[in-house]
Design a protein around this motif. Structure first.
Motif, short mmCIF file in Angstrom:
data_model
loop_
_atom_site.label_atom_id
_atom_site.label_comp_id
_atom_site.label_asym_id
_atom_site.label_seq_id
_atom_site.Cartn_x
_atom_site.Cartn_y
_atom_site.Cartn_z
N THR A 145 3.45 0.63 -1.89
CA THR A 145 4.48 0.26 -2.86
C THR A 145 5.82 0.84 -2.45
OG1 THR A 145 2.85 0.26 -4.66
CG2 THR A 145 5.16 0.33 -5.30
N PHE A 146 6.84 -0.01 -2.53
CA PHE A 146 8.21 0.41 -2.28
C PHE A 146 9.03 0.18 -3.54
CE2 PHE A 146 6.68 -1.33 1.80
CZ PHE A 146 6.83 -0.22 2.61
N GLU A 147 9.96 1.10 -3.81
CA GLU A 147 10.87 0.93 -4.94
C GLU A 147 12.28 1.11 -4.47
OE1 GLU A 147 10.00 2.70 -8.71
OE2 GLU A 147 7.85 2.69 -8.32
N GLY A 148 13.15 0.24 -4.93
CA GLY A 148 14.55 0.35 -4.59
C GLY A 148 15.16 1.60 -5.19
N VAL A 149 15.93 2.32 -4.40
CA VAL A 149 16.66 3.50 -4.87
C VAL A 149 18.07 3.06 -5.26
CG1 VAL A 149 17.59 5.75 -4.20
CG2 VAL A 149 15.29 5.07 -3.46
N SER A 150 18.67 2.23 -4.42
CA SER A 150 20.04 1.79 -4.66
C SER A 150 20.11 0.48 -5.45
CB SER A 150 20.76 1.60 -3.32
OG SER A 150 20.09 0.64 -2.53
N ASN A 151 19.01 -0.26 -5.50
CA ASN A 151 18.94 -1.53 -6.24
C ASN A 151 17.63 -1.54 -7.03
OD1 ASN A 151 20.72 -1.77 -4.01
ND2 ASN A 151 20.64 -3.97 -4.15
N PRO A 152 17.62 -2.20 -8.19
CA PRO A 152 16.43 -2.17 -9.05
C PRO A 152 15.35 -3.20 -8.66
CG PRO A 152 18.19 -3.36 -10.15
CD PRO A 152 18.75 -2.88 -8.84
N TYR A 153 14.49 -2.83 -7.70
CA TYR A 153 13.38 -3.71 -7.33
C TYR A 153 12.17 -2.88 -6.94
CZ TYR A 153 14.60 -2.69 -2.45
OH TYR A 153 14.88 -2.05 -1.28
N ARG A 154 11.02 -3.55 -6.94
CA ARG A 154 9.76 -2.96 -6.48
C ARG A 154 9.01 -4.03 -5.71
NH1 ARG A 154 8.61 -0.22 -11.84
NH2 ARG A 154 7.99 -2.31 -12.47
N CYS A 155 8.28 -3.61 -4.70
CA CYS A 155 7.35 -4.55 -4.07
C CYS A 155 6.04 -3.82 -3.77
CB CYS A 155 7.94 -5.23 -2.85
SG CYS A 155 8.50 -4.18 -1.55
N PHE A 156 4.98 -4.58 -3.95
CA PHE A 156 3.62 -4.05 -3.84
C PHE A 156 2.85 -4.87 -2.81
CE2 PHE A 156 5.08 -3.94 -8.22
CZ PHE A 156 4.85 -2.64 -8.62
N TYR A 157 2.11 -4.18 -1.97
CA TYR A 157 1.14 -4.82 -1.08
C TYR A 157 -0.21 -4.25 -1.47
CZ TYR A 157 5.21 -5.94 1.83
OH TYR A 157 6.42 -6.40 2.29
N ASP A 158 -1.11 -5.12 -1.90
CA ASP A 158 -2.47 -4.70 -2.26
C ASP A 158 -3.44 -5.27 -1.23
OD1 ASP A 158 -2.27 -3.28 -4.91
OD2 ASP A 158 -1.19 -5.13 -5.37
N PHE A 159 -4.38 -4.44 -0.80
CA PHE A 159 -5.35 -4.82 0.23
C PHE A 159 -6.76 -4.69 -0.34
CE2 PHE A 159 -1.62 -2.77 1.92
CZ PHE A 159 -1.21 -3.57 2.97
N LYS A 160 -7.56 -5.74 -0.17
CA LYS A 160 -8.96 -5.70 -0.60
C LYS A 160 -9.81 -6.31 0.50
CE LYS A 160 -8.00 -6.41 -5.49
NZ LYS A 160 -8.01 -7.38 -6.57
N PRO A 161 -11.01 -5.76 0.70
CA PRO A 161 -11.90 -6.40 1.67
C PRO A 161 -12.20 -7.83 1.23
CG PRO A 161 -12.72 -4.24 1.02
CD PRO A 161 -11.58 -4.57 0.10
N GLY A 162 -12.31 -8.72 2.21
CA GLY A 162 -12.66 -10.11 1.93
C GLY A 162 -14.16 -10.27 1.78
N ARG A 163 -14.62 -11.49 1.89
CA ARG A 163 -16.06 -11.77 1.76
C ARG A 163 -16.86 -11.24 2.93
NH1 ARG A 163 -15.11 -17.60 1.10
NH2 ARG A 163 -13.25 -17.34 -0.13
N THR A 164 -16.18 -11.07 4.08
CA THR A 164 -16.84 -10.51 5.26
C THR A 164 -16.02 -9.30 5.71
OG1 THR A 164 -15.61 -11.69 6.97
CG2 THR A 164 -17.48 -12.87 5.95
N PRO A 165 -16.59 -8.44 6.54
CA PRO A 165 -15.82 -7.28 7.04
C PRO A 165 -14.61 -7.69 7.90
CG PRO A 165 -18.17 -6.95 7.41
CD PRO A 165 -17.99 -8.37 6.94
N GLU A 166 -14.60 -8.92 8.35
CA GLU A 166 -13.50 -9.42 9.20
C GLU A 166 -12.42 -10.12 8.38
OE1 GLU A 166 -13.16 -8.83 12.57
OE2 GLU A 166 -14.80 -7.46 12.09
N GLN A 167 -12.44 -9.97 7.07
CA GLN A 167 -11.44 -10.60 6.22
C GLN A 167 -10.81 -9.58 5.28
OE1 GLN A 167 -13.60 -13.71 4.14
NE2 GLN A 167 -12.72 -15.24 5.51
N THR A 168 -9.53 -9.82 4.97
CA THR A 168 -8.80 -8.98 4.03
C THR A 168 -8.03 -9.87 3.08
OG1 THR A 168 -8.51 -7.30 5.74
CG2 THR A 168 -7.06 -7.16 3.81
#
Length: 154
Positions: free
Chosen positions: A88-111
């Motif tokens: 997660t990143f949050e803007g210090v100088s501007n009011p924004y946030r962005c999130f990257y969420d990671f989860k295993p997929g159906r197989t170990p070779e997927q995300t």
């Protein structure tokens, strides 16, 4: 999902399945962020770490972007750095946030990667363009995950 609240904010979320293991995907996005961020977000013309390397919780960074012909500069902070699960990143100088969420997929070779961008406050001069901003934020989230999938799988 995306929407506005009465305080004039906007958000966009998009997800994709990337055919690579979670550690490869997290490393591409989180560990090698400064090398790869301008690749998946070509609007970024400069990006630098302001803290000591590597990127980690509480790191500060600066970016310069050109979005639809408009140059903007912002400083942001890493507010979550949970290897293999969340960044997660949050803007210090501007009011924004962005999130990257990671989860295993159906197989170990997927995300499954979910990206969310939140513009926390629209400035007064932006209010007449709320609808266009909402569309741009939504399309930006979709473009982000599409670009990540293409780059990481290639």
């Amino acid at each position: 999902m995306f929407g506005f609240t009465s305080d004039h904010s906007a958000s966009g979320t998009a997800s994709t399945i990337i055919n690579k293991p979670v550690d490869d995907v997290f490393n591409f996005i989180g560990v090698d962020f400064f090398k790869n961020y301008p690749r998946w977000s070509p609007e970024v013309i400069e990006c630098e770490l302001l803290s000591d390397p590597p990127l980690r919780l509480n790191s500060l960074a600066r970016q310069v972007r050109i979005d639809q012909g408009q140059r903007s500069e912002s400083t942001f902070k890493v507010t979550r750095f949970d290897p293999l699960t969340k960044l997660t990143f949050e803007g210090v100088s501007n009011p924004y946030r962005c999130f990257y969420d990671f989860k295993p997929g159906r197989t170990p070779e997927q995300t499954e990667v979910t990206f969310t961008f939140e513009l926390l406050r629209l400035e007064l001069f932006m209010l007449p363009f709320e609808k266009l901003i909402r569309i741009a934020v939504r399309e930006g989230a979709i473009r982000t995950v599409r670009n990540l999938k293409t780059l990481i799988e290639s």
